[in-house]
Design an enzyme around this catalytic site. Sequence first.
Site, PDB file in Angstrom:
ATOM      1  N   HIS A  62       0.811  -1.211   0.000  1.00 18.10           N
ATOM      2  CA  HIS A  62       0.000   0.000   0.000  1.00 18.10           C
ATOM      3  C   HIS A  62       0.847   1.266   0.000  1.00 18.10           C
ATOM      4  O   HIS A  62       1.953   1.282   0.530  1.00 18.10           O
ATOM      5  CB  HIS A  62      -0.866   0.055   1.265  1.00 18.10           C
ATOM      6  CG  HIS A  62      -1.703  -1.146   1.480  1.00 18.10           C
ATOM      7  ND1 HIS A  62      -1.924  -1.667   2.724  1.00 18.10           N
ATOM      8  CD2 HIS A  62      -2.379  -1.945   0.620  1.00 18.10           C
ATOM      9  CE1 HIS A  62      -2.708  -2.727   2.636  1.00 18.10           C
ATOM     10  NE2 HIS A  62      -2.987  -2.925   1.364  1.00 18.10           N
ATOM     11  N   LYS A  72       5.688   6.655   7.292  1.00 17.61           N
ATOM     12  CA  LYS A  72       5.192   5.745   8.326  1.00 17.61           C
ATOM     13  C   LYS A  72       6.330   5.331   9.256  1.00 17.61           C
ATOM     14  O   LYS A  72       7.472   5.180   8.816  1.00 17.61           O
ATOM     15  CB  LYS A  72       4.603   4.478   7.712  1.00 17.61           C
ATOM     16  CG  LYS A  72       3.354   4.691   6.884  1.00 17.61           C
ATOM     17  CD  LYS A  72       2.875   3.374   6.297  1.00 17.61           C
ATOM     18  CE  LYS A  72       1.660   3.561   5.430  1.00 17.61           C
ATOM     19  NZ  LYS A  72       1.256   2.300   4.785  1.00 17.61           N
ATOM     20  N   TYR A 132       1.242   1.721  13.659  1.00 24.49           N
ATOM     21  CA  TYR A 132       1.713   2.647  12.627  1.00 24.49           C
ATOM     22  C   TYR A 132       1.565   4.080  13.121  1.00 24.49           C
ATOM     23  O   TYR A 132       0.461   4.476  13.510  1.00 24.49           O
ATOM     24  CB  TYR A 132       0.841   2.584  11.375  1.00 24.49           C
ATOM     25  CG  TYR A 132       0.684   1.271  10.697  1.00 24.49           C
ATOM     26  CD1 TYR A 132       1.405   0.983   9.546  1.00 24.49           C
ATOM     27  CD2 TYR A 132      -0.226   0.318  11.152  1.00 24.49           C
ATOM     28  CE1 TYR A 132       1.233  -0.214   8.880  1.00 24.49           C
ATOM     29  CE2 TYR A 132      -0.399  -0.883  10.497  1.00 24.49           C
ATOM     30  CZ  TYR A 132       0.336  -1.141   9.360  1.00 24.49           C
ATOM     31  OH  TYR A 132       0.169  -2.322   8.698  1.00 24.49           O
ATOM     32  N   ASP A 168      -6.199  -6.362  -1.981  1.00 23.00           N
ATOM     33  CA  ASP A 168      -4.766  -6.640  -2.096  1.00 23.00           C
ATOM     34  C   ASP A 168      -4.466  -7.696  -3.158  1.00 23.00           C
ATOM     35  O   ASP A 168      -3.402  -7.680  -3.765  1.00 23.00           O
ATOM     36  CB  ASP A 168      -4.177  -7.060  -0.749  1.00 23.00           C
ATOM     37  CG  ASP A 168      -4.011  -5.889   0.209  1.00 23.00           C
ATOM     38  OD1 ASP A 168      -4.172  -4.724  -0.221  1.00 23.00           O
ATOM     39  OD2 ASP A 168      -3.732  -6.136   1.391  1.00 23.00           O
TER      40      ASP A 168
END
Length: 183
Positions: A62, A72, A132, A168
């Site tokens: 992603h 991130k 995250y 995905d």
Amino acid sequence: MQFTETELQGVWLIEPTSMVDDRGSFTRLFCEKEMADCGLATRFVQHSRAHSVKKGTLRGLHYQEEPYAEIKLVSCVRGAIFDVVVDLRPNSPTRYNWLGFELTPENMKQVYIPAGFAHGLQTLTDDTEVSYLISQFYTPNASTGVLYNDPAFSISWPLMPTAMSDRDKRWPLIRRRTAAGAS
């Protein structure tokens, strides 16, 4: 905290150092000053957590497109993961190269992922949680991805996927995206 820049420029492995005594331990997981001293962003507007039930669960790859590209800071707080970053920056000498890191609560390692990278992970144990810190707000129309087993990357995932989202499974191959004008 120990900061190690990887061979993919801008991707850092951060290893916290624990102070241990007879009471237990104390570990600093985030330090704005130390991160800024390495030239890393320190403003994170979201803190998210993902829970995966089954060993082998694959999430990714992603990223968010500009102008909503994300930075991130990823860690594993329960279980174990194989965390993957793929360089998608158009002018990067390491474009389409990837790195994988084993993250666990015991090793407390964190991966700092700059904008321009796709991110994915595979769980190595049942009942895994990932944390995250994210620099941008989630923007659904900027959210995209690339196929986890794209031959352009040749990622060596440790396990056959046992669970994945339909989304995905349907991401395009990077060459098709490039041919269509996206990067």
